[in-house]
Write an enzyme that holds these catalytic residues in place. Structure first.
Site, PDB file in Angstrom:
ATOM      1  NE  ARG A  21      -4.026  -1.950   0.753  1.00 51.14           N
ATOM      2  CZ  ARG A  21      -5.141  -1.982   0.039  1.00 51.14           C
ATOM      3  NH1 ARG A  21      -5.614  -0.874  -0.487  1.00 51.14           N
ATOM      4  NH2 ARG A  21      -5.790  -3.090  -0.149  1.00 51.14           N
ATOM      5  CB  SER A  22       4.494   1.821   0.585  1.00 51.61           C
ATOM      6  OG  SER A  22       4.530   1.254   1.875  1.00 51.61           O
ATOM      7  CB  THR A  67       8.038  -4.342   2.373  1.00 52.91           C
ATOM      8  OG1 THR A  67       7.078  -5.106   3.089  1.00 52.91           O
ATOM      9  CG2 THR A  67       7.907  -4.623   0.891  1.00 52.91           C
ATOM     10  CE  LYS A  71       9.592  -4.390   7.143  1.00 52.63           C
ATOM     11  NZ  LYS A  71       8.701  -4.113   8.280  1.00 52.63           N
ATOM     12  CG  ASP A 108       8.045  -1.303  11.170  1.00 54.00           C
ATOM     13  OD1 ASP A 108       7.367  -0.584  10.407  1.00 54.00           O
ATOM     14  OD2 ASP A 108       8.631  -2.329  10.798  1.00 54.00           O
ATOM     15  N   GLY A 244      -4.974  -1.542  13.096  1.00 53.84           N
ATOM     16  CA  GLY A 244      -3.560  -1.591  12.717  1.00 53.84           C
ATOM     17  C   GLY A 244      -3.148  -0.672  11.584  1.00 53.84           C
TER      18      GLY A 244
END
Ligand code: ATR
Length: 278
Positions: A21-22, A67, A71, A108, A244
């Site tokens: 979704r970034s 992602t 990572k 995060d 979230g």
């Protein structure tokens, strides 16, 4: 969108990256702030990751988000990493410096805490229960330890994984057995589910909330579905519940600001836009 020759470019590296979704999130901010720039999805296979990162930096991009599954690999691809990235064992944001240096960070923990702080009346300092011991749990525990929780009860199906997390991060993390999760909610000020249980297509989370204090904040880091069974049950008994999606939105802020020079805002319109089908 028409770019000039001076456009600032950033992106997200994943494998696959099609679910991310970034690009929608950063694309919304770029359009909203009228920035001469672009944020692009970059599908990079694991064996090409180091070459791709070095190449993107050499090509003059401002930086990238990282992602799955890169990572951890991103930690060693960077010249410098911040304290949170080292403690979490993962980099999710890289800034390519004008000096050629790759600076990695992990946002995060910041995203998690901002989401809780802005969406619930919550004061740090009490007891937290964290379900799960994967990468997401690591970021949550770092955030909660730094926020000053006095006990962070880590509970995971595979106990050895919870023990490793507690050993890596140290106090105030403690480990409880998965079988004791229902009773472990007693006295908690915050409950966070970082397991995949309750996600679309996954089994439900079997958790009896009876022992949870009525004012405890409940957060599920999953956002598909947005209203998980855990959040619905928490809300139904009167607990404040936080979904979230905010963690995803807030973790993106530091990278956007570093690459494009504007501190972006998280709004309800942004939430709706990010979740709407493209
Ligand atoms: P992430 O990096 O997103 O946290 P992960 O490393 O795959 O993802 O972790 C998933 C979490 O969900 C783990 O804590 C996992 O427990 P295990 O360490 O025992 O695998 C938890 N999980 C997944 N399926 C589960 C199930 N059926 N019952 C209990 N916990 C489960």
């Amino acid at each position: 969108m028409i770019l000039s020759g001076k456009a600032k470019i950033a992106g997200v590296i994943g494998w696959p990256v099609s679910h991310s979704r970034s690009p929608r999130l950063h694309g919304y901010w770029l359009a909203n702030y009228g920035i001469d720039g672009a944020y692009i999805p970059l599908a990079v296979a694991p064996d090409r990751f180091p070459t791709a990162v070095a190449g993107l930096a050499a090509a003059g991009l401002r930086g990238v988000n990282i992602t799955l599954p890169h990572k951890a690999a991103a930690l060693s691809a960077c010249d410098m990493v911040d304290d949170n990235a080292r403690r979490i064992g993962a980099v999710n944001t890289i800034v390519f410096g004008n000096d050629g240096a790759l600076r990695g960070s992990n946002t995060d923990a910041f995203g998690f805490l901002e989401n809780i702080r802005r969406n619930a009346a919550w004061r740090a300092g009490g007891i937290a229960v964290v379900l799960g011991a994967g990468g997401a749990a690591r970021a949550v525990c770092v955030a909660l330890a730094d926020a000053g929780m006095i006990d962070i009860r880590v509970i995971n199906r595979t106990g050895a994984r919870a023990a490793r997390l507690a050993a890596d991060l140290g106090a105030p993390l403690t480990v409880r057995d998965w079988e004791t999760r229902h009773d472990a909610l007693a006295s908690a000020a915050l409950l966070v589910n970082t397991t995949s249980l309750g996600m679309t297509g996954q089994p439900p989370l079997d958790l009896d909330l009876a022992a949870l204090p009525m004012d405890a904040v409940v957060n599920d880091i999953v956002y598909a579905p947005m209203e998980t069974d855990l959040l619905a049950r928490a809300r139904a008994r009167g607990n404040p519940a936080v979904d979230g999606l905010g963690m995803l939105l807030h973790q993106a802020r530091p990278g956007f600001e570093a690459w494009f020079g504007v501190a972006p805002k998280v709004t309800d319109e942004l939430r709706d836009f990010v979740m709407a089908e493209p």
